[in-house]
Design a protein around this motif. Sequence first.
Motif, PDB file in Angstrom:
ATOM      1  N   LEU A 134       0.831  -1.203   0.000  1.00 42.72           N
ATOM      2  CA  LEU A 134       0.000   0.000   0.000  1.00 42.72           C
ATOM      3  C   LEU A 134       0.867   1.256   0.000  1.00 42.72           C
ATOM      4  N   ARG A 135       1.902   1.272   0.814  1.00 40.89           N
ATOM      5  CA  ARG A 135       2.768   2.449   0.855  1.00 40.89           C
ATOM      6  C   ARG A 135       3.494   2.662  -0.481  1.00 40.89           C
ATOM      7  N   THR A 136       3.994   1.554  -1.062  1.00 45.37           N
ATOM      8  CA  THR A 136       4.696   1.668  -2.353  1.00 45.37           C
ATOM      9  C   THR A 136       3.782   2.224  -3.424  1.00 45.37           C
TER      10      THR A 136
ATOM     11  N   TRP B  28      -5.029   6.248 -11.911  1.00 41.10           N
ATOM     12  CA  TRP B  28      -5.627   6.395 -10.581  1.00 41.10           C
ATOM     13  C   TRP B  28      -6.724   5.382 -10.277  1.00 41.10           C
ATOM     14  N   PRO B  29      -7.578   5.008 -11.183  1.00 44.92           N
ATOM     15  CA  PRO B  29      -8.550   3.957 -10.840  1.00 44.92           C
ATOM     16  C   PRO B  29      -7.873   2.640 -10.473  1.00 44.92           C
TER      17      PRO B  29
ATOM     18  N   GLN C 185      -5.919  -1.291  -6.307  1.00 40.03           N
ATOM     19  CA  GLN C 185      -4.848  -2.002  -5.620  1.00 40.03           C
ATOM     20  C   GLN C 185      -4.751  -1.591  -4.142  1.00 40.03           C
ATOM     21  N   SER C 186      -4.888  -0.305  -3.910  1.00 41.80           N
ATOM     22  CA  SER C 186      -4.856   0.168  -2.516  1.00 41.80           C
ATOM     23  C   SER C 186      -6.028  -0.398  -1.726  1.00 41.80           C
ATOM     24  N   LEU C 187      -7.191  -0.455  -2.371  1.00 36.22           N
ATOM     25  CA  LEU C 187      -8.365  -1.021  -1.700  1.00 36.22           C
ATOM     26  C   LEU C 187      -8.180  -2.499  -1.408  1.00 36.22           C
ATOM     27  N   ALA C 188      -7.554  -3.240  -2.336  1.00 36.05           N
ATOM     28  CA  ALA C 188      -7.305  -4.661  -2.091  1.00 36.05           C
ATOM     29  C   ALA C 188      -6.351  -4.853  -0.922  1.00 36.05           C
TER      30      ALA C 188
ATOM     31  N   GLU D  23       5.642 -22.296   0.771  1.00 33.20           N
ATOM     32  CA  GLU D  23       6.285 -21.033   1.076  1.00 33.20           C
ATOM     33  C   GLU D  23       6.675 -20.260  -0.181  1.00 33.20           C
ATOM     34  N   ALA D  24       6.715 -20.959  -1.345  1.00 33.05           N
ATOM     35  CA  ALA D  24       7.154 -20.288  -2.574  1.00 33.05           C
ATOM     36  C   ALA D  24       6.059 -19.448  -3.192  1.00 33.05           C
ATOM     37  N   ARG D  25       4.798 -19.685  -2.793  1.00 37.00           N
ATOM     38  CA  ARG D  25       3.714 -18.962  -3.454  1.00 37.00           C
ATOM     39  C   ARG D  25       3.625 -17.547  -2.900  1.00 37.00           C
ATOM     40  N   SER D  26       2.989 -16.724  -3.634  1.00 42.00           N
ATOM     41  CA  SER D  26       2.865 -15.316  -3.252  1.00 42.00           C
ATOM     42  C   SER D  26       1.949 -15.179  -2.053  1.00 42.00           C
ATOM     43  N   ARG D  27       2.302 -14.309  -1.127  1.00 41.35           N
ATOM     44  CA  ARG D  27       1.457 -14.088   0.040  1.00 41.35           C
ATOM     45  C   ARG D  27       0.151 -13.396  -0.360  1.00 41.35           C
ATOM     46  N   ASP D  28       0.224 -12.616  -1.403  1.00 39.36           N
ATOM     47  CA  ASP D  28      -1.008 -11.956  -1.840  1.00 39.36           C
ATOM     48  C   ASP D  28      -1.991 -12.954  -2.419  1.00 39.36           C
ATOM     49  N   ALA D  29      -1.445 -13.983  -3.131  1.00 39.84           N
ATOM     50  CA  ALA D  29      -2.339 -14.992  -3.697  1.00 39.84           C
ATOM     51  C   ALA D  29      -2.811 -15.964  -2.645  1.00 39.84           C
ATOM     52  N   GLY D  30      -1.963 -16.223  -1.658  1.00 40.08           N
ATOM     53  CA  GLY D  30      -2.324 -17.166  -0.601  1.00 40.08           C
ATOM     54  C   GLY D  30      -3.040 -16.470   0.533  1.00 40.08           C
TER      55      GLY D  30
END
Length: 512
Positions: A299-301, A315-316, A321-324, A456-463
């Motif tokens: 979110l910060r990035t 911006w949309p 992404q920020s909302l997710a 552990e190899a999968r993305s934390r966002d996907a998991g």
Amino acid sequence: MFERLPTRTRTALLAGLTALVVFSGGAWLLLQHLYDTRYADTQDKARVQARAVARNIIINQHASGLFTDQQNWPFVILTPQGSIAMQGGGAGDYEGILAQLPMAPDDAPADWTDTNTVHFGAAEPARATAATPETHREGTRFPAQPEPPSTNAPLAHRSLTAVGASILAAPGEGTPFGSLGGRYTVYVFVLPDAAQAAVDQLAPYLWTGVPAAALIVAATSYLSTRRALRPVEAIRTQLAEISERRLDHRVPVPRARDEISRMALTTNATLDRLEHAAAQQQRFVADAAHELRSPLTALRTQLEISLAHPHTTDWPEATRQSLAATRRLQELADDLLFLTRPDHDQRQAALVDIAGLARELATEARAGHPHGPALTIQAPPTAPVRGNALHLTRLLRNLLDNAVRHARTTVTVTVDSVEATGTADGMLRIRVHNDGSPIAPADRERIFERFTRLDEARSRDAGGSGLGLAIARDIAIRHNGRLYVDPVGTGATFTTELPHVPPVNTPENADD
């Protein structure tokens, strides 16, 4: 006041007082037994004395030598008519005790004896035997006999034991009282002097030794208690040194297998649990911080990039992404709050239709993942259980989300009623199966730990966050059920068992 004293002092006082009471009672019983024994021995001697008096005076007519080598005890001789023929020793009123002394029966055997307790009245004035040459009693004349000297105390106002014996004088046979035959009765009075003297001799030693013995018991109890409490003091000292940074310390365990050693073992076991809980809490905080860092960083990035390049930023898309990321932070915060509650509220327990709830969640999952795996529900029209509807909804949603994330093509939810499974324990079984990778036996329990990810190899966002299955098992346990990995078939199957509430009319199973 007594409760405020130290344990050692209280124990010593209690032991000393108890010993004093017990020893005093024992000393009193001992003195009483000694008195009774000596008094009974004196009665046996008085019985022998009574026979000796009867034989020497009545038969042998040796009144003057009666007490030679014999004990000088008070006695009285009664004629066959019941009057006093002779008396000796003491200065009591022998006339006043005649009614208390029964005569020997005419057919009494030679060894006849009798024991009575008599009470003497006031002493009579001494009468000169020279002025009274004869003693008259009921018209019978007997020669007066001088009383032998007596060294005993007066018998006035005393209760004594009279031990009797009898002797038969043949008719016409001469006696010191005339030529009258018949059965004479002799009573010898037992004086308690010898028994009392034995008691008086022993009593000072007892009444001096009893307090001394009680004092020794109190001192011994004090020293023993102090020695016994040394392990407790060692445990207290060690516990005082244990802090949140030194939870690896343990208290010493005494070698004796007693209550103190069991307390030390229990204390060490408690410290083990505290250390384990503290380690779990530290891991939980670290894992939670790690989980929160990923969406916060994303979110910060995203916000920094958008602000750095406002003219080229979509911006949309940046907002989505920020909302997710914000949504994931909210879900993670909700999960953390759920797990930190000491006891999940079950006061809103009511009948919940698991079959209907599974269908609603399946419809919701299909809408949320239109391109995801196919969802199939196999359940009866109704399958009621008693519990918290919100918590049970969260249990099934977590299982469905996990299954959708790891399935290749298909997710199947099966609800078996009691009649369908034939179980006798009244449990309702809910299976959530996905055709993804199977779970290794070594991971079938570890997967329910907090923040556990097998891939552990999968993305934390996907998991997921690693809390969904832990929360689901916790809810199942709170509802008196269980959640486990079922090794049946291919893929991965999570089975939940909850207490079943049978409906009044059980419908047939149906497919959705």
